[in-house]
Design an enzyme around this catalytic site. Structure first.
Site, PDB file in Angstrom:
ATOM      1  N   LYS A 103       0.862  -1.191   0.000  1.00 52.19           N
ATOM      2  CA  LYS A 103       0.000   0.000   0.000  1.00 52.19           C
ATOM      3  C   LYS A 103       0.888   1.227   0.000  1.00 52.19           C
ATOM      4  CE  LYS A 103      -4.503   0.893   0.400  1.00 52.19           C
ATOM      5  NZ  LYS A 103      -5.607  -0.046   0.111  1.00 52.19           N
TER       6      LYS A 103
HETATM    7  N1  GLU Z   1      -7.291  -0.037  -3.218  1.00 51.55           N
HETATM    8  C1  GLU Z   1      -8.047  -1.239  -3.435  1.00 51.55           C
HETATM    9  C2  GLU Z   1      -8.089  -2.073  -2.167  1.00 51.55           C
HETATM   10  O1  GLU Z   1      -7.929  -1.574  -1.080  1.00 51.55           O
HETATM   11  C3  GLU Z   1      -7.588  -2.005  -4.655  1.00 51.55           C
HETATM   12  C4  GLU Z   1      -6.157  -2.437  -4.654  1.00 51.55           C
HETATM   13  C5  GLU Z   1      -5.697  -2.988  -6.001  1.00 51.55           C
HETATM   14  O2  GLU Z   1      -6.507  -3.124  -6.912  1.00 51.55           O
HETATM   15  O3  GLU Z   1      -4.506  -3.292  -6.102  1.00 51.55           O
HETATM   16  O4  GLU Z   1      -8.387  -3.240  -2.204  1.00 51.55           O
END
Ligand code: GLU
Length: 420
Positions: A103
């Site tokens: 993240k």
């Molecule tokens: N931000 C989204 C999540 O928290 C998607 C992450 C992604 O597609 O890599 O799941």
């Protein structure tokens, strides 16, 4: 350690206790493979510059390249990014896509920036993290405060640095530059598929009442899809306003208004009879069948969990329920379909997008949604097989999802062995 990371750690240790996980695995899975922190200047429209702080945290890559969103938020911290990265590891494992968890993001309120400033910020931040991202390495995606346009800038910046176009370096891009059909709606659609499966044996979705907290990409799309599936969306809300209508709100109309650049408040001002404003707490405490927290983390806590009246909580946000609240909800017989299962539709279609980008092919929306349904339903069934719905006091679906995820990650760690 901030409460949100404490919560992620507490969930992990609870599952690890159940699995009797050896200390060496616990040590590895509560650490973070790579932590990247950068402070960088961005030129503003008035010619001055401001310094911003950004993060990218890679939690674990045992199952594959790492995956996770990029968040632009004025309250983003390193600990929050770490918690979110850890949840991504479990989420990818629950839906069984071949990714580890990561993240990142920048501490910024994107609403205070012009489009040009956001582009400058995105391009500079992307440049700073070039050493750790890549289509085989770590693949960003949209999250709170970011969108397909931000992903387009990231993809372009990375491609310019490498000298050729590399569409698979990010997901959630616009379809015109290698994004996937259905990715924009994928998190909401995944929530719908999980809910449909959950209610299949209990008469389905039609006529069920719902309250949705948050009206961004997740809450807005989910409200719309719930309405279209025949549910009665009684409450919707964003940071500014909370709205209620006993017969259901036309969430589709409200979402179209927001998508066109309006706000929920301005939609209400234009359609005062479509819903009445209520206090924000009314949404979480609504007397409805399904509560969908789809905004930020830690909104259902030890303080308000005894006031939740819905019998089902479907977690659209990451980490909306604290461990104390989990215990209270469990005691009260409230079922929680956890984030790492419920909202995994986004990363699932991100995986499909990555596959398509690497093969330079384009699936139809029908193909994407059919595969999404297959993976979400299978993940739901695997979780419920480990902890049947209604196992009050014995186990929860959050624990079951964590068991499944941790087992899969541990299997990968053990099969690969420790290098050298
Ligand atoms: N931000 C989204 C999540 O928290 C998607 C992450 C992604 O597609 O890599 O799941």
């Amino acid at each position: 350690m901030e409460p949100v990371l404490q919560a992620a750690m507490a969930q992990f240790h609870r599952a690890a206790d159940h699995l009797v996980l050896p200390d060496r695995h616990r040590a590895l899975l509560t650490s973070f493979k790579t932590t990247y922190q950068t402070q960088f200047p961005v030129e503003m429209d008035d010619g001055s510059f401001r310094v911003f702080e950004g993060f990218r945290v890679i939690h674990n890559s045992a199952r594959g390249p790492t995956k996770g969103g990029m968040r632009y938020s004025s309250r983003l911290t390193l600990d929050e990014t770490r918690a979110l990265a850890m949840w991504m590891t479990w989420k990818c494992a629950v839906v069984n896509v071949p990714f580890g968890g990561a993240k990142g993001g920048v501490r910024v309120d994107p609403l205070t920036m012009s489009n040009g400033e956001l582009q400058n910020l995105t391009r500079r931040f992307t440049t700073e993290i070039i050493p750790i991202i890549g289509p085989d390495q770590d693949i960003p995606a949209p999250d709170m405060g970011t969108n397909p346009q931000v992903m387009a800038w990231m993809m372009d910046t990375y491609s310019m640095a490498k000298g050729y176009t590399i569409p698979a370096v990010v997901t959630g891009k616009p379809v015109s530059i290698g994004g996937s059909e259905g990715r924009y709606e994928a998190t909401g659609r995944g929530l719908l598929y999980v809910l449909e499966e959950h209610l299949a044996a209990e008469g389905g979705i039609v006529g069920r009442s719902a309250a949705v907290q948050g009206f961004g990409n997740v809450g807005g799309v989910t409200s719309t899809l719930l309405q279209q599936a025949g549910a009665v969306v009684r409450y919707i809300s964003d940071l500014e306003i909370a709205l209620f209508h006993p017969e259901g709100i036309d969430a589709t109309a409200a979402w179209m208004h927001v998508e066109a650049g309006g706000s929920l408040a301005s939609w209400h001002a234009e359609h005062p009879n479509a819903a009445e404003p209520v206090a924000h707490e009314a949404v979480l405490e609504a007397d409805v069948d399904v509560l969908v927290p789809a905004a930020v983390d830690s909104v259902i806590t030890g303080q308000n969990a005894d006031r939740i009246r819905a019998r089902l909580v479907l977690e659209g946000a990451n980490g909306p329920t604290t461990p104390e609240a989990d215990d209270i909800l469990d005691e009260r017989g409230v079922t929680v379909i956890p984030d790492i299962l419920a909202n995994a539709g986004g990363v699932t279609v991100s995986y499909f997008e990555w596959v398509q980008a690497r093969q330079y092919v384009q699936w139809t929306e029908g193909q994407v949604n059919a595969e999404l349904r297959r993976l979400m339903v299978s993940a739901y069934r695997n979780v419920v097989a480990r902890c049947p719905i209604g196992s009050r006091g014995v186990c929860s679906q959050r624990e079951a999802a964590q068991w499944l995820a941790i087992e899969r990650v541990v299997e990968a760690i053990d099969r690969r062995g420790i290098y050298p």
